[in-house]
Design a protein around this motif. Structure first.
Motif, PDB file in Angstrom:
ATOM      1  N   ARG A  97      67.702  32.033  78.396  1.00  0.00           N
ATOM      2  CA  ARG A  97      67.073  31.101  77.460  1.00  0.00           C
ATOM      3  C   ARG A  97      66.800  29.748  78.130  1.00  0.00           C
ATOM      4  O   ARG A  97      65.691  29.215  78.077  1.00  0.00           O
ATOM      5  CB  ARG A  97      68.018  30.871  76.271  1.00  0.00           C
ATOM      6  CG  ARG A  97      67.511  31.408  74.952  1.00  0.00           C
ATOM      7  CD  ARG A  97      66.285  30.672  74.514  1.00  0.00           C
ATOM      8  NE  ARG A  97      65.434  31.436  73.644  1.00  0.00           N
ATOM      9  CZ  ARG A  97      65.696  31.670  72.370  1.00  0.00           C
ATOM     10  NH1 ARG A  97      66.817  31.261  71.836  1.00  0.00           N
ATOM     11  NH2 ARG A  97      64.846  32.337  71.640  1.00  0.00           N
ATOM     12  N   THR A 152      69.426  35.376  70.858  1.00  0.00           N
ATOM     13  CA  THR A 152      68.170  36.073  71.172  1.00  0.00           C
ATOM     14  C   THR A 152      67.408  36.489  69.929  1.00  0.00           C
ATOM     15  O   THR A 152      66.292  37.000  70.050  1.00  0.00           O
ATOM     16  CB  THR A 152      68.453  37.357  71.977  1.00  0.00           C
ATOM     17  OG1 THR A 152      69.276  38.204  71.165  1.00  0.00           O
ATOM     18  CG2 THR A 152      69.159  37.050  73.273  1.00  0.00           C
ATOM     19  N   SER A 153      67.992  36.321  68.764  1.00  0.00           N
ATOM     20  CA  SER A 153      67.437  36.857  67.516  1.00  0.00           C
ATOM     21  C   SER A 153      67.126  38.343  67.685  1.00  0.00           C
ATOM     22  O   SER A 153      66.169  38.866  67.111  1.00  0.00           O
ATOM     23  CB  SER A 153      66.153  36.135  67.090  1.00  0.00           C
ATOM     24  OG  SER A 153      66.261  34.765  67.342  1.00  0.00           O
ATOM     25  N   GLY A 154      67.903  39.009  68.481  1.00  0.00           N
ATOM     26  CA  GLY A 154      67.724  40.449  68.643  1.00  0.00           C
ATOM     27  C   GLY A 154      66.638  40.838  69.634  1.00  0.00           C
ATOM     28  O   GLY A 154      66.456  42.005  69.930  1.00  0.00           O
ATOM     29  N   ASN A 155      65.890  39.864  70.170  1.00  0.00           N
ATOM     30  CA  ASN A 155      64.830  40.203  71.123  1.00  0.00           C
ATOM     31  C   ASN A 155      65.355  40.176  72.553  1.00  0.00           C
ATOM     32  O   ASN A 155      66.413  39.630  72.828  1.00  0.00           O
ATOM     33  CB  ASN A 155      63.679  39.199  71.020  1.00  0.00           C
ATOM     34  CG  ASN A 155      63.108  39.198  69.624  1.00  0.00           C
ATOM     35  OD1 ASN A 155      62.943  40.251  69.016  1.00  0.00           O
ATOM     36  ND2 ASN A 155      62.856  38.008  69.117  1.00  0.00           N
ATOM     37  N   SER A 156      64.553  40.736  73.426  1.00  0.00           N
ATOM     38  CA  SER A 156      64.926  40.670  74.831  1.00  0.00           C
ATOM     39  C   SER A 156      64.261  39.437  75.457  1.00  0.00           C
ATOM     40  O   SER A 156      63.141  39.076  75.108  1.00  0.00           O
ATOM     41  CB  SER A 156      64.500  41.978  75.505  1.00  0.00           C
ATOM     42  OG  SER A 156      63.924  41.724  76.747  1.00  0.00           O
ATOM     43  N   THR A 158      62.641  37.715  78.597  1.00  0.00           N
ATOM     44  CA  THR A 158      62.086  38.102  79.894  1.00  0.00           C
ATOM     45  C   THR A 158      61.832  36.866  80.730  1.00  0.00           C
ATOM     46  O   THR A 158      61.525  35.789  80.213  1.00  0.00           O
ATOM     47  CB  THR A 158      60.755  38.869  79.730  1.00  0.00           C
ATOM     48  OG1 THR A 158      59.859  38.050  78.986  1.00  0.00           O
ATOM     49  CG2 THR A 158      60.986  40.173  79.021  1.00  0.00           C
ATOM     50  N   SER A 248      65.514  39.985  83.237  1.00  0.00           N
ATOM     51  CA  SER A 248      65.491  39.979  81.772  1.00  0.00           C
ATOM     52  C   SER A 248      66.926  40.019  81.264  1.00  0.00           C
ATOM     53  O   SER A 248      67.855  40.350  82.006  1.00  0.00           O
ATOM     54  CB  SER A 248      64.707  41.180  81.233  1.00  0.00           C
ATOM     55  OG  SER A 248      65.465  42.354  81.411  1.00  0.00           O
ATOM     56  N   GLN A 250      69.370  40.800  77.570  1.00  0.00           N
ATOM     57  CA  GLN A 250      69.388  41.321  76.207  1.00  0.00           C
ATOM     58  C   GLN A 250      70.805  41.210  75.679  1.00  0.00           C
ATOM     59  O   GLN A 250      71.776  41.428  76.425  1.00  0.00           O
ATOM     60  CB  GLN A 250      68.996  42.799  76.249  1.00  0.00           C
ATOM     61  CG  GLN A 250      67.741  43.124  75.480  1.00  0.00           C
ATOM     62  CD  GLN A 250      67.385  44.574  75.676  1.00  0.00           C
ATOM     63  OE1 GLN A 250      67.405  45.082  76.793  1.00  0.00           O
ATOM     64  NE2 GLN A 250      67.067  45.245  74.594  1.00  0.00           N
TER      65      GLN A 250
END
Lengths: 359, 524
Positions: A97, A152-156, A158, A248, A250
């Motif tokens: 992030r 991540t709000s559930g996202n990956s 990248t 990336s 996750q």
């Protein structure tokens, strides 16, 4: 009395030789199966002993090696850290992030900082409040996993647009990936800490006998705390290495599977879960040993369904050999010395049991 | 063992039980060793049915070991137990119980979160198909409590009960299993006077009901008041067994006193009083300590005597910063130690030989070397890294002084004999050149040769100016080594003895203080 003086001069051996067997077995235990397995794979598979395969294997295991090296210190100090899989994920997503907008170095430091922070909380719970470390770190792993999912709000995340994030794992030095170099560095440094430093001695003493350690002037709480902080930092570093390799991150990476791989490696290596005994090199061999099994299944095209069974059986062998030997020893000694002298004199049937008093 | 039971073969539980109630129990040639120590040596004893039989002796005389052999906790190395002239095998407390032998331990062993009645029938609940028959249990409880004459409420939780009633619960448990012999290890040690009296009444009631009671005690007065016959043990042997009415306090104390060990002790040097106080505890209050003060001067060996539970061990632990102090202060070489911890005291130059080398002394699986240097790693390391050569040199020097085999210094300390393990603890203590040494039971469970070398070590340390607090349960050790002796009773000093006053008899009578006769020891 006289005989005991004599035996003392010779430095009496208190233990029978039999109970030493599992100990020596455990002392060198993992090395022989490891060499045997490597030999078998070299013979049966033409690809196993190639540079590419071996370097790839080390590269893949680098994060597990890093975490297991620090986990060994936690084990020896008598604790257990089940939050490493969660910290691994959290550190990666936080660093990812931050790296999207800030310099990569800042992002990486923040990632490790998160690991240190979780390690502090673990250490506070386990060492200061003396909550059982299994429960404390299990609970923390839920909290940390949840926080990672929130980030991540559930996202990956990248990082393909930030190629320098990949430098940590993807730089090649002397044809070996930097992820491997990092892992080896951590293993060697923590191995030396345990083997040669005051902290190392204190870790052994705290895990072996906390009362005695306190009486001997060791700061038991601080030592335990240190092991958890190191474990948290190592878990974070592992997460950074792996996210750097694939660019990336996750929140669902790592997790329980990673935690169990780390613990399995430590245990198979022969570090006692009871604390007070073990070594970092053992965990290195244990982790690579388990990786060889997976590698072997791949290369030889064996049915991967059996891989899990093999893995479980090996762990049972690692932790079960000593207790089993102990039980067998007990049975044998019971058979050898039945509780009551068997020949009973015929005077038993004479009527009187006059007690010869004071003679 | 599977052969058809012959007349002489040992009885195992499951067979018809020989009548303990009519025949009593015989111990024939029982011996038990722990390492090099003969805890019991050829014990022959008969416990007659329907009597109260007391076992008495100093700490370490073997009375608790004997109790454990009878209750199936320990198995004798030699000899056997017989009922009705038939040897019986007691391989566990459970088998002993099946033979009618119940045990009430020193520490009450009840489940605190269960009710009184559930505790009484724990493990023997009336049940069908694994489900407890509550109504049947209630009925059984009412019968049992009515017979006993105790005032207990069956549904009350045990954790709410004081110690006295808890012991009644244990007694009921024993009665409900139809015990014919009840072994009680120090039953009144933790009870107040009224509770003790009530327990004595209960024990007599048991006897009148035909039960034999074996009371293990070191309270002489209790034994004389309660028992029908008394067996005195010393160093694992029976001194004598006699009817209690033929014994007096004096005769029992004399029988309990050990053989003279004077030849083992080095010659005492008088400690000049003018020397400065090195270790001092003022008005220490902690768990087990009730405002006690001690001073140890340079070159002085101060002995501390007292029964188990007198606060003797706690004094050592408190002075070493191991027990949290409710109030009081500790001073080393005149200056106070704030918030004492073992680490701080070690840094101030106080070393300790802890009371149990196994529990709070050694790291059994680590090497002799690591065990010896754990307290002085800072001196042999640079930037946190241990200098191996300096370490080996230091340990080699120390072990040579102590006569511990040097070539084994990389072996686990567990492979050493008890005496050599104790010497490793001394090596650790001496590594730091202590100004004061607290030695708690430094010769417990080691053979006489190792004892002698530890005594001469203590003497030479004192001669070199170290102040030594020697805390011990062995009177000979104290009279042989100390310049003066503090006798403790209930967390306080009940007598301070020096010079010719330091006799084992004086120590014992001051240690038994209230139990024996109030205010003895000072003015006779």
């Amino acid at each position: 009395m006289i005989s005991s003086i004599r035996s003392d001069k010779h430095g009496l051996r208190a233990r029978p030789a039999l109970s030493d067997v599992p100990k020596t077995l455990r002392r060198s235990g993992i090395v022989l199966p490891f060499l045997a397995l490597a030999l078998v794979l070299t013979i049966t598979s033409s690809t196993f002993a190639t540079q590419a395969n071996l370097l790839n294997l080390l590269d893949q295991q680098s994060s597990v090696l890093i975490i297991a090296a620090a986990g060994t210190l936690v084990f020896i100090a008598g604790g257990l850290d089940l939050s490493v899989g969660a910290v691994y994920a959290l550190a990666a997503v936080i660093a990812g992030r931050i790296a999207q907008h800030e310099p990569v170095v800042v992002a990486m430091l923040a990632g490790v900082g998160v690991g240190v922070l979780v390690g502090f909380v673990n250490g506070f719970l386990a060492a200061v409040l003396e909550v059982n470390s299994l429960i404390a770190t299990l609970a923390m792993s839920f909290v940390v996993t949840g926080v990672a999912a929130l980030v991540t709000s559930g996202n990956s995340i990248t990082l393909y647009n930030r190629p320098s994030y990949g430098d940590l794992a993807q730089t090649h030095i002397l044809t070996v990936a930097s992820s491997t170099w990092v892992a080896l560095l951590v293993v060697v440094v923590l191995g030396l800490v345990l083997w040669r430093t005051v902290l190392g001695r204190h870790i052994y003493s705290v895990g072996g006998n906390p009362n005695a350690a306190r009486v001997a002037g060791v700061r038991v709480t601080a030592v335990r705390m240190t092991t958890f902080v190191l474990s948290g930092a190592a878990a974070a570093l592992g997460g950074l290495v792996d996210s750097s390799r694939v660019l990336s991150a996750q929140s669902s990476n790592g997790g329980d599977a990673l935690t169990f791989a780390v613990i399995a490696g430590i245990v198979v290596g022969g570090t006692s879960i009871k604390g007070g005994e073990g070594a970092v090199w053992r965990s290195f061999v244990g982790v690579i040993f388990l990786a060889l099994i997976a590698n072997g299944y791949n290369l030889l095209g064996l049915n991967p369904l059996y891989q899990q069974i093999t893995l479980g059986a090996l762990i049972l062998l690692a932790v079960g050999a000593e207790p089993a030997a102990r039980v067998i020893t007990q049975w044998r000694s019971l058979r050898r010395n039945p509780p009551v002298d068997s020949p009973v004199g015929s005077d038993i049937h004479g009527q009187s049991f006059i007690v010869p008093e004071g003679t | 063992m599977t052969v058809a039971v012959q007349v002489r073969s040992p009885v195992t539980h499951g067979e018809a039980r020989p009548s303990l109630r009519s025949a009593g129990l015989d111990l024939i040639g029982i011996s038990k060793r722990f390492g090099g120590v003969h805890a019991l040596n050829d014990i022959n004893l008969r416990i007659a049915p329907g009597t109260i039989h007391a076992l008495i002796g100093e700490n370490g005389a073997g009375k608790s070991t004997l109790g454990k052999v009878i209750s199936g906790v320990l198995q004798p190395d030699r000899g056997h137990i017989a009922i009705c002239n038939r040897p019986v095998l007691l391989r566990s407390p459970r088998e002993a119980l099946a033979m009618g032998i119940a045990t009430i331990e020193q520490e009450v062993s009840l489940a605190p979160n269960l009710s009184v009645q559930d505790n009484v029938f724990l493990g023997a609940e009336p049940r069908r198909a694994g489900i407890i028959n509550r109504r049947g249990l209630r009925r059984l409880w009412q019968e049992t409590i009515a017979d006993s004459g105790f005032h207990l409420t069956g549904s009350e939780l045990v954790k709410g009960l004081p110690l006295g009633p808890r012991q009644q619960v244990e007694i009921l448990r024993a009665i409900s299993r139809q015990a014919d012999l009840i072994v009680m290890d120090e039953p009144t040690a933790a009870l107040g006077r009224d509770e003790s009296r009530a327990l004595h009444r209960d024990i007599r009631k048991l006897r009148d009901g035909g039960v034999a009671v074996l009371v293990i005690s070191h309270f002489i007065k209790e034994v004389l008041a309660l028992a029908d016959s008394v067996t005195v043990l010393r160093d694992g042997r029976i001194v004598r067994t006699a009817p209690a009415r033929e014994e007096t306090e004096r005769s029992l104390i004399e029988a309990m006193l050990g053989r003279p060990l004077s030849s083992v002790f080095p010659k005492k040097t008088p400690a000049p009083k003018s020397h400065s106080v090195l270790l001092e505890g003022r008005e220490l209050v902690a768990s087990g300590l009730d405002g006690i003060s001690v001073e140890v001067r340079a070159g002085e060996i101060v002995g501390v005597a007292g029964l188990d539970g007198s606060g003797r061990i706690e004094l050592g632990r408190a002075l070493f910063g191991e027990l949290p102090l409710a109030s009081g202060s500790i001073r080393v070489a005149g200056s106070p130690v704030a918030m004492p911890t073992p680490r701080k005291l070690i840094r101030r130059g106080v070393s300790v030989i802890p009371p149990s080398r196994r529990d709070d002394g050694l790291f059994l699986h680590r090497s002799i070397l690591e065990n010896a240097t754990i307290s002085c790693l800072a001196e042999i390391s640079r930037a946190g890294v241990i200098r191996r050569r300096a370490e080996t040199r230091k340990v080699a020097h120390m072990l040579a002084q102590l006569d511990v085999p040097l070539q084994r210094c990389r072996d686990a300390v567990a492979t050493l004999s008890g005496g050599n393990q104790q010497k490793v603890l001394f090596a650790r203590a001496m590594m730091r050149d202590p100004v004061a040494l607290i030695a708690i039971e430094p010769t417990r469970g080691i053979d006489i040769g190792a004892k002698a070398s530890i005594y001469s070590l203590l003497a030479s340390l004192a001669e070199s100016g170290v102040g030594i607090l020697l805390i011990s349960s062995e009177q000979e050790e104290l009279t042989g080594m100390a310049h003066r002796i503090l006798v403790m009773h209930q967390g306080r000093v009940s007598a301070e003895l020096s010079g010719p006053e330091m006799t084992e008899e004086r120590i014992l009578s001051a240690a038994f203080s209230n139990a024996l006769q109030p205010k003895v020891g000072r003015n006779d």
